[in-house]
Write a protein that holds these residues in place. Structure first.
Motif: not given
Length: 148
Positions: A110-114
């Motif tokens: 999720a952090i990577a997507f952001e």
């Protein structure tokens, strides 16, 4: 719409502080990140990317510059894990990445997507967007983050 996927790999350490099993201990993984982009092929005969959604080399370069090179051979630690943060701070030059969430596979993807989403979206006017990230923690365990 068409999709393309680029896979990158990196090594990183982490721990899940409150976990009931061995994941509460310091350990590492060989992560694999799959970046899936969606869009239409570029329709410009003068462009070197003609017929592509985006050149795979450029997909890789953006991910490496903004995420993979930062996380590779680093220890990914939750900002609330003060015991480990303080321990790592004692090691001169240690590569530590402090995160606002516990570094589970789900939170990491999720952090990577952001981080990556704004880098790929609408770069060439071909409706390009980040469709999915898949982060493998092991060869048989992964988490996905899809565009809503």
């Amino acid at each position: 719409m068409l999709t393309i996927t680029k896979r990158l790999e990196f090594d990183a350490g982490h721990r899940i502080p409150q976990h009931k099993s061995q994941c509460r201990n310091l350990h590492g993984h060989r992560y694999a990140l799959e970046i899936t982009l969606e869009g239409e092929p570029i329709d410009d005969p003068e462009s070197s990317d003609h017929g592509m959604l985006m050149d795979f080399t450029d997909v890789k370069a953006l991910a490496k510059d903004h995420l993979v090179d930062l996380w590779d051979h680093a220890f990914l630690v939750h900002d609330g894990d003060t015991l480990i943060r303080n321990l790592l701070a004692q090691i001169p030059g240690h590569k530590t990445v402090v995160l606002n969430r516990v570094p589970t596979a789900e939170n990491l993807v999720a952090i990577a997507f952001e981080i990556l989403d704004p880098l790929y979206t609408e770069r060439f006017g071909n409706h390009l967007k980040l469709r999915r990230l898949r982060l493998y923690e092991t060869p048989t365990s992964w988490a996905d983050c899809d565009r809503k």
